[in-house]
Write an enzyme that holds these catalytic residues in place. Sequence first.
Site, PDB file in Angstrom:
ATOM      1  N   LYS A 279       0.979  -1.281   0.063  1.00  0.00           N
ATOM      2  CA  LYS A 279      -0.084   0.002  -0.133  1.00  0.00           C
ATOM      3  C   LYS A 279       0.868   1.249  -0.112  1.00  0.00           C
ATOM      4  O   LYS A 279       0.309   2.375  -0.330  1.00  0.00           O
ATOM      5  CB  LYS A 279      -1.008   0.056   1.185  1.00  0.00           C
ATOM      6  CG  LYS A 279      -0.209   0.211   2.484  1.00  0.00           C
ATOM      7  CD  LYS A 279      -1.364   0.182   3.627  1.00  0.00           C
ATOM      8  CE  LYS A 279      -0.949   0.423   4.833  1.00  0.00           C
ATOM      9  NZ  LYS A 279      -1.588   0.543   6.148  1.00  0.00           N
ATOM     10  N   ASP A 280       2.153   1.203   0.405  1.00  0.00           N
ATOM     11  CA  ASP A 280       3.041   2.323   0.311  1.00  0.00           C
ATOM     12  C   ASP A 280       3.673   2.437  -1.049  1.00  0.00           C
ATOM     13  O   ASP A 280       4.168   3.836  -1.256  1.00  0.00           O
ATOM     14  CB  ASP A 280       4.221   2.112   1.164  1.00  0.00           C
ATOM     15  CG  ASP A 280       3.803   1.861   2.678  1.00  0.00           C
ATOM     16  OD1 ASP A 280       2.663   2.538   3.038  1.00  0.00           O
ATOM     17  OD2 ASP A 280       4.403   1.667   3.652  1.00  0.00           O
TER      18      ASP A 280
ATOM     19  N   ARG B 256      -7.983   8.269   5.716  1.00  0.00           N
ATOM     20  CA  ARG B 256      -8.928   7.535   5.233  1.00  0.00           C
ATOM     21  C   ARG B 256      -9.715   7.064   6.388  1.00  0.00           C
ATOM     22  O   ARG B 256     -10.871   6.837   6.504  1.00  0.00           O
ATOM     23  CB  ARG B 256      -8.429   6.275   4.332  1.00  0.00           C
ATOM     24  CG  ARG B 256      -9.267   5.295   4.304  1.00  0.00           C
ATOM     25  CD  ARG B 256      -8.530   3.857   3.825  1.00  0.00           C
ATOM     26  NE  ARG B 256      -7.461   3.532   4.502  1.00  0.00           N
ATOM     27  CZ  ARG B 256      -7.752   2.697   5.702  1.00  0.00           C
ATOM     28  NH1 ARG B 256      -9.020   2.279   5.982  1.00  0.00           N
ATOM     29  NH2 ARG B 256      -6.768   2.415   6.506  1.00  0.00           N
ATOM     30  N   ARG B 257      -8.801   6.649   7.645  1.00  0.00           N
ATOM     31  CA  ARG B 257      -9.543   6.168   8.769  1.00  0.00           C
ATOM     32  C   ARG B 257     -10.397   7.232   9.379  1.00  0.00           C
ATOM     33  O   ARG B 257     -11.392   7.073   9.939  1.00  0.00           O
ATOM     34  CB  ARG B 257      -8.514   5.514   9.878  1.00  0.00           C
ATOM     35  CG  ARG B 257      -7.729   4.227   9.069  1.00  0.00           C
ATOM     36  CD  ARG B 257      -6.847   3.649  10.201  1.00  0.00           C
ATOM     37  NE  ARG B 257      -6.119   2.510   9.722  1.00  0.00           N
ATOM     38  CZ  ARG B 257      -4.940   2.412   9.401  1.00  0.00           C
ATOM     39  NH1 ARG B 257      -4.026   3.201   9.792  1.00  0.00           N
ATOM     40  NH2 ARG B 257      -4.271   1.333   8.818  1.00  0.00           N
TER      41      ARG B 257
ATOM     42  N   ARG C 215       1.049   8.934  15.566  1.00  0.00           N
ATOM     43  CA  ARG C 215       2.586   8.811  15.002  1.00  0.00           C
ATOM     44  C   ARG C 215       3.353   7.719  15.977  1.00  0.00           C
ATOM     45  O   ARG C 215       3.148   7.517  16.995  1.00  0.00           O
ATOM     46  CB  ARG C 215       3.423   9.892  14.803  1.00  0.00           C
ATOM     47  CG  ARG C 215       2.707  11.037  13.922  1.00  0.00           C
ATOM     48  CD  ARG C 215       3.419  12.449  13.672  1.00  0.00           C
ATOM     49  NE  ARG C 215       3.167  13.026  15.038  1.00  0.00           N
ATOM     50  CZ  ARG C 215       3.730  14.367  15.477  1.00  0.00           C
ATOM     51  NH1 ARG C 215       4.501  15.093  14.450  1.00  0.00           N
ATOM     52  NH2 ARG C 215       3.690  14.702  16.788  1.00  0.00           N
TER      53      ARG C 215
ATOM     54  N   ARG D 227       2.465   3.335  19.851  1.00  0.00           N
ATOM     55  CA  ARG D 227       0.776   3.454  19.792  1.00  0.00           C
ATOM     56  C   ARG D 227       0.141   2.550  20.634  1.00  0.00           C
ATOM     57  O   ARG D 227      -0.959   2.967  21.230  1.00  0.00           O
ATOM     58  CB  ARG D 227       0.765   2.978  18.137  1.00  0.00           C
ATOM     59  CG  ARG D 227       1.087   4.214  17.403  1.00  0.00           C
ATOM     60  CD  ARG D 227       0.721   3.444  15.729  1.00  0.00           C
ATOM     61  NE  ARG D 227       1.610   4.376  14.799  1.00  0.00           N
ATOM     62  CZ  ARG D 227       1.106   4.698  13.914  1.00  0.00           C
ATOM     63  NH1 ARG D 227       0.032   4.469  13.338  1.00  0.00           N
ATOM     64  NH2 ARG D 227       1.856   5.632  13.044  1.00  0.00           N
TER      65      ARG D 227
ATOM     66  N   CYS E 192      -1.749   7.608  -1.719  1.00  0.00           N
ATOM     67  CA  CYS E 192      -1.782   6.417  -1.011  1.00  0.00           C
ATOM     68  C   CYS E 192      -2.330   6.982   0.501  1.00  0.00           C
ATOM     69  O   CYS E 192      -2.792   6.193   1.287  1.00  0.00           O
ATOM     70  CB  CYS E 192      -0.400   6.007  -0.812  1.00  0.00           C
ATOM     71  SG  CYS E 192       0.355   5.200  -2.280  1.00  0.00           S
TER      72      CYS E 192
END
Length: 345
Positions: free
Chosen positions: A92-93, A140-141, A158, A164, A251
């Site tokens: 996806k990157d 997107r989220r 981040r 996280r 992306c």
Amino acid sequence: MNASMTATTRSASEVRAPLRIGTRGSLLALTQAGTVRDALIAAGRPAELIVVKTPGDLSSDPVEKIGVGVFTSALRDELAAGTVDIAVHSYKDLPTAPDDRFTIAAIPQREDPRDALVARDGLVLGELPSGSVVGTSAPRRGAQLRALGLGLEIVPLRGNLDSRLRKVSEGELDAIVVARAGLSRIGRLDAVTEALEPVQMLSAPAQGALAVECRSDDAELIELLTALDDFATRVAVIAERALLAELEAGCTAPVGAIAEVVESLDDDGRIVEELSLRGCAAAIDGSDVLRASVVGAPADAAELGRALARELLELGARELLAAEPAPAVAAPTDVTDPSPMENNR
């Protein structure tokens, strides 16, 4: 020197040098690349990991500011220079525009592409009280979370996966949303309180998939890597990425897509395989989400993706994606982790 010693010496000299697999140095990246290394070794070809430091690993800026290209371009530079033979990317990157210098020779079977909620007290999304602070790195989220109308406060997230997760366990955030695939690969699915279904949140195109890339002029290596390819994953990723490219969205754009090969019955009652693709485009402030779906032949994966993108454009996706983003909400506390990407640890 006797004959047996001569044979032993010749045999040692004929051993092929290990294939050099370029990867970022995070735990997740090393784990992902390690699966490719192990598969090659199991197939009888020595391989080793080569850590490549990328500019993105040194930045604490949000992903949408620095662009995910900084994570992939450094690996590609080393591949082009011949210092590594293979690069393993989180698919996806990668930019949607092809680079003729390289061939994605294998797309191994993907992990579960869904997003995952990690929340305090084992809560699921619908149980979070209004005003709960939820961290995520992806626009997107954030857009899809806002669209659910749950009254959540969405803040930038981040740092690496460990940091996280600590933001929830230490009470700094009520919850975070990250890719389930990353948690699976580092053995932390125990932290997931809910895997978010596509009706709640569509994942990023190619989420959970790896791209195993080599130089296009290395026909022997391309043939070797092809054995690692998974057909169902490849056609799903082709469809999802074709949708993203047709929308001319980057992306980090608030675009979601998920495809899967499913069994269906044809007119004669025979079981056939079809490719089901769902996609969405969201306003960054969550005020609107456009959704559409299509089903077709796996061989037509790219055209299915483009067709679904055109349907979204007809519904108004271009205007939605071009809307000004909502002002960024400051993170609750200062973040000093070296990388903003979720696949860093």
